[in-house]
Every structure is written in C-alpha cells, then in structure tokens.
Design a protein around this motif. Structure first.
Motif, PDB file in Angstrom:
ATOM      1  N   LEU A   1       4.818  -3.652  23.081  1.00 29.36           N
ATOM      2  CA  LEU A   1       5.564  -4.355  24.112  1.00 29.36           C
ATOM      3  C   LEU A   1       6.483  -3.387  24.849  1.00 29.36           C
ATOM      4  CD1 LEU A   1       6.649  -7.600  22.200  1.00 29.36           C
ATOM      5  CD2 LEU A   1       4.500  -7.123  23.401  1.00 29.36           C
ATOM      6  N   SER A   2       6.651  -3.629  26.139  1.00 30.37           N
ATOM      7  CA  SER A   2       7.579  -2.851  26.952  1.00 30.37           C
ATOM      8  C   SER A   2       8.531  -3.796  27.658  1.00 30.37           C
ATOM      9  CB  SER A   2       6.825  -2.028  28.000  1.00 30.37           C
ATOM     10  OG  SER A   2       5.926  -1.137  27.404  1.00 30.37           O
ATOM     11  N   CYS A   3       9.722  -3.305  27.933  1.00 27.16           N
ATOM     12  CA  CYS A   3      10.721  -4.091  28.659  1.00 27.16           C
ATOM     13  C   CYS A   3      11.511  -3.135  29.542  1.00 27.16           C
ATOM     14  CB  CYS A   3      11.644  -4.816  27.695  1.00 27.16           C
ATOM     15  SG  CYS A   3      13.046  -5.639  28.473  1.00 27.16           S
ATOM     16  N   ALA A   4      11.364  -3.287  30.841  1.00 24.34           N
ATOM     17  CA  ALA A   4      12.016  -2.410  31.803  1.00 24.34           C
ATOM     18  C   ALA A   4      13.163  -3.138  32.500  1.00 24.34           C
ATOM     19  CB  ALA A   4      11.011  -1.923  32.832  1.00 24.34           C
ATOM     20  N   ALA A   5      14.320  -2.500  32.516  1.00 24.87           N
ATOM     21  CA  ALA A   5      15.497  -3.057  33.183  1.00 24.87           C
ATOM     22  C   ALA A   5      15.662  -2.397  34.547  1.00 24.87           C
ATOM     23  CB  ALA A   5      16.748  -2.828  32.342  1.00 24.87           C
ATOM     24  N   SER A   6      16.036  -3.207  35.531  1.00 28.25           N
ATOM     25  CA  SER A   6      16.270  -2.681  36.871  1.00 28.25           C
ATOM     26  C   SER A   6      17.407  -3.458  37.523  1.00 28.25           C
ATOM     27  CB  SER A   6      15.001  -2.795  37.723  1.00 28.25           C
ATOM     28  OG  SER A   6      14.623  -4.147  37.879  1.00 28.25           O
ATOM     29  N   GLY A   7      18.006  -2.840  38.549  1.00 29.55           N
ATOM     30  CA  GLY A   7      19.110  -3.493  39.246  1.00 29.55           C
ATOM     31  C   GLY A   7      20.374  -2.666  39.165  1.00 29.55           C
ATOM     32  N   LEU A   8      21.511  -3.368  39.132  1.00 30.33           N
ATOM     33  CA  LEU A   8      22.812  -2.710  39.126  1.00 30.33           C
ATOM     34  C   LEU A   8      23.156  -2.283  37.705  1.00 30.33           C
ATOM     35  CD1 LEU A   8      24.706  -5.087  41.585  1.00 30.33           C
ATOM     36  CD2 LEU A   8      23.543  -2.930  42.082  1.00 30.33           C
ATOM     37  N   ILE A   9      22.866  -1.008  37.397  1.00 30.51           N
ATOM     38  CA  ILE A   9      23.038  -0.489  36.040  1.00 30.51           C
ATOM     39  C   ILE A   9      23.753   0.849  36.090  1.00 30.51           C
ATOM     40  CG2 ILE A   9      21.865   0.311  33.963  1.00 30.51           C
ATOM     41  CD1 ILE A   9      19.481  -1.496  34.790  1.00 30.51           C
ATOM     42  N   SER A  10      24.871   0.944  35.379  1.00 29.86           N
ATOM     43  CA  SER A  10      25.522   2.238  35.188  1.00 29.86           C
ATOM     44  C   SER A  10      25.001   2.887  33.910  1.00 29.86           C
ATOM     45  CB  SER A  10      27.035   2.080  35.109  1.00 29.86           C
ATOM     46  OG  SER A  10      27.570   1.671  36.351  1.00 29.86           O
ATOM     47  N   SER A  11      24.932   2.087  32.877  1.00 33.56           N
ATOM     48  CA  SER A  11      24.380   2.545  31.609  1.00 33.56           C
ATOM     49  C   SER A  11      23.992   1.317  30.794  1.00 33.56           C
ATOM     50  CB  SER A  11      25.377   3.397  30.830  1.00 33.56           C
ATOM     51  OG  SER A  11      26.530   2.641  30.508  1.00 33.56           O
ATOM     52  N   ILE A  12      23.205   1.541  29.771  1.00 34.35           N
ATOM     53  CA  ILE A  12      22.795   0.458  28.884  1.00 34.35           C
ATOM     54  C   ILE A  12      23.193   0.817  27.463  1.00 34.35           C
ATOM     55  CG2 ILE A  12      20.901  -0.936  28.006  1.00 34.35           C
ATOM     56  CD1 ILE A  12      19.396  -0.423  30.584  1.00 34.35           C
ATOM     57  N   ASN A  13      23.920  -0.059  26.809  1.00 37.02           N
ATOM     58  CA  ASN A  13      24.267   0.160  25.413  1.00 37.02           C
ATOM     59  C   ASN A  13      23.056  -0.226  24.552  1.00 37.02           C
ATOM     60  OD1 ASN A  13      26.700   0.967  26.409  1.00 37.02           O
ATOM     61  ND2 ASN A  13      27.879  -0.718  25.541  1.00 37.02           N
ATOM     62  N   ALA A  14      23.194  -1.218  23.726  1.00 36.37           N
ATOM     63  CA  ALA A  14      22.090  -1.596  22.849  1.00 36.37           C
ATOM     64  C   ALA A  14      21.004  -2.337  23.630  1.00 36.37           C
ATOM     65  CB  ALA A  14      22.589  -2.471  21.716  1.00 36.37           C
ATOM     66  N   MET A  15      19.776  -2.161  23.175  1.00 38.76           N
ATOM     67  CA  MET A  15      18.633  -2.935  23.667  1.00 38.76           C
ATOM     68  C   MET A  15      17.926  -3.501  22.444  1.00 38.76           C
ATOM     69  SD  MET A  15      17.176  -0.382  26.630  1.00 38.76           S
ATOM     70  CE  MET A  15      16.468  -1.680  27.669  1.00 38.76           C
ATOM     71  N   GLY A  16      17.342  -4.671  22.604  1.00 35.35           N
ATOM     72  CA  GLY A  16      16.739  -5.278  21.426  1.00 35.35           C
ATOM     73  C   GLY A  16      15.614  -6.233  21.734  1.00 35.35           C
ATOM     74  N   TRP A  17      14.991  -6.667  20.647  1.00 39.46           N
ATOM     75  CA  TRP A  17      13.889  -7.629  20.737  1.00 39.46           C
ATOM     76  C   TRP A  17      14.186  -8.816  19.825  1.00 39.46           C
ATOM     77  CZ3 TRP A  17       9.968  -7.182  24.155  1.00 39.46           C
ATOM     78  CH2 TRP A  17       9.760  -5.923  24.741  1.00 39.46           C
ATOM     79  N   TYR A  18      13.901  -9.993  20.339  1.00 34.12           N
ATOM     80  CA  TYR A  18      13.994 -11.234  19.592  1.00 34.12           C
ATOM     81  C   TYR A  18      12.646 -11.950  19.705  1.00 34.12           C
ATOM     82  CZ  TYR A  18      19.101 -10.870  19.323  1.00 34.12           C
ATOM     83  OH  TYR A  18      20.380 -10.471  19.043  1.00 34.12           O
ATOM     84  N   ARG A  19      12.451 -12.952  18.878  1.00 28.53           N
ATOM     85  CA  ARG A  19      11.239 -13.752  19.011  1.00 28.53           C
ATOM     86  C   ARG A  19      11.536 -15.206  18.666  1.00 28.53           C
ATOM     87  NH1 ARG A  19       7.549 -11.553  13.904  1.00 28.53           N
ATOM     88  NH2 ARG A  19       8.545 -12.811  12.264  1.00 28.53           N
TER      89      ARG A  19
END
Length: 118
Positions: free
Chosen positions: A20-38
């Motif tokens: 699985l892939s998940c790409a973030a876009s938009g107004l972003i300075s930085s990203i702390n944690a990223m995660g997956w749920y189901r």
C-alpha cells in the motif's frame, strides 16, 4: 488543506503480498508521524503500524513479522508492505499523517480495500 491518497489495495490469496502507498499533498511544512489503520466490517478501526519522522516504527502485535511500514520524506509518502496475508487481514486500510503547517493537524486518507481470499 492537505490530501492523502492511498493506492495498492486489491484481492490477494492467503499467503500473498500487497504494498500500500499513501501520498500526502497540499499545504505541508513537514510531516511528523504517519501511520496505517484498518477497519473490518462490523469492527472498530484499529491501529496497524506507524512511523515517526525519525523512522522509528511501531506495529500492532497481529502484524509483527509480516508487515513493514516505511516512508519517503521527499515524496511525503508512507508505505505498508504486507506479506503472509491472512483472511483476517481483510479490511479497509486507512493512512493518516500528522502535518505541520502553522500548527499541527492530523489528516486521513479515503481508505483502500484489501481482501484476502482464495
């Protein structure tokens, strides 16, 4: 505003693999944690895996040794490599990201279906 777009879900046989892939876009300075749920039908959403900005990873017990979470900071993308899939892994998988842009806010993707069946 920030958008998270997931991809890579589908139908796979027991014992198979998906990424699985998940790409973030938009107004972003930085990203702390990223995660997956189901979330499986009739069940509550549960945490699967997470990765911090320092690449520290955390896994739910039921996926340890089978799933691997990783990220590409240059692409603002988080991945979930799923191996040895079981029918009980069938669920809609959601990603999230703690995005910093004049503050810190958590965003969610729309979800991608993973079905493990013979």
């Amino acid at each position: 505003q920030v958008q998270l777009v997931e991809s890579g879900g589908g139908l796979v046989q027991p014992g198979g693999s998906l990424r699985l892939s998940c790409a973030a876009s938009g107004l972003i300075s930085s990203i702390n944690a990223m995660g997956w749920y189901r979330q499986a039908p009739g069940k509550e959403r549960e945490a699967v895996a997470a990765i911090t900005s320092a690449d520290s990873t955390h896994y739910a017990d039921f996926v340890k040794g089978r799933f691997t979470v990783s990220r590409d900071n240059a692409k603002n993308t988080v991945y979930l490599q799923m191996n040895s899939l079981k029918p009980e892994d069938t669920a809609v998988y959601y990603c999230n990201a703690d995005v910093r842009y004049y503050g810190l806010q958590t965003y969610w993707g729309q979800g991608t279906q993973v079905t493990v069946s013979s």
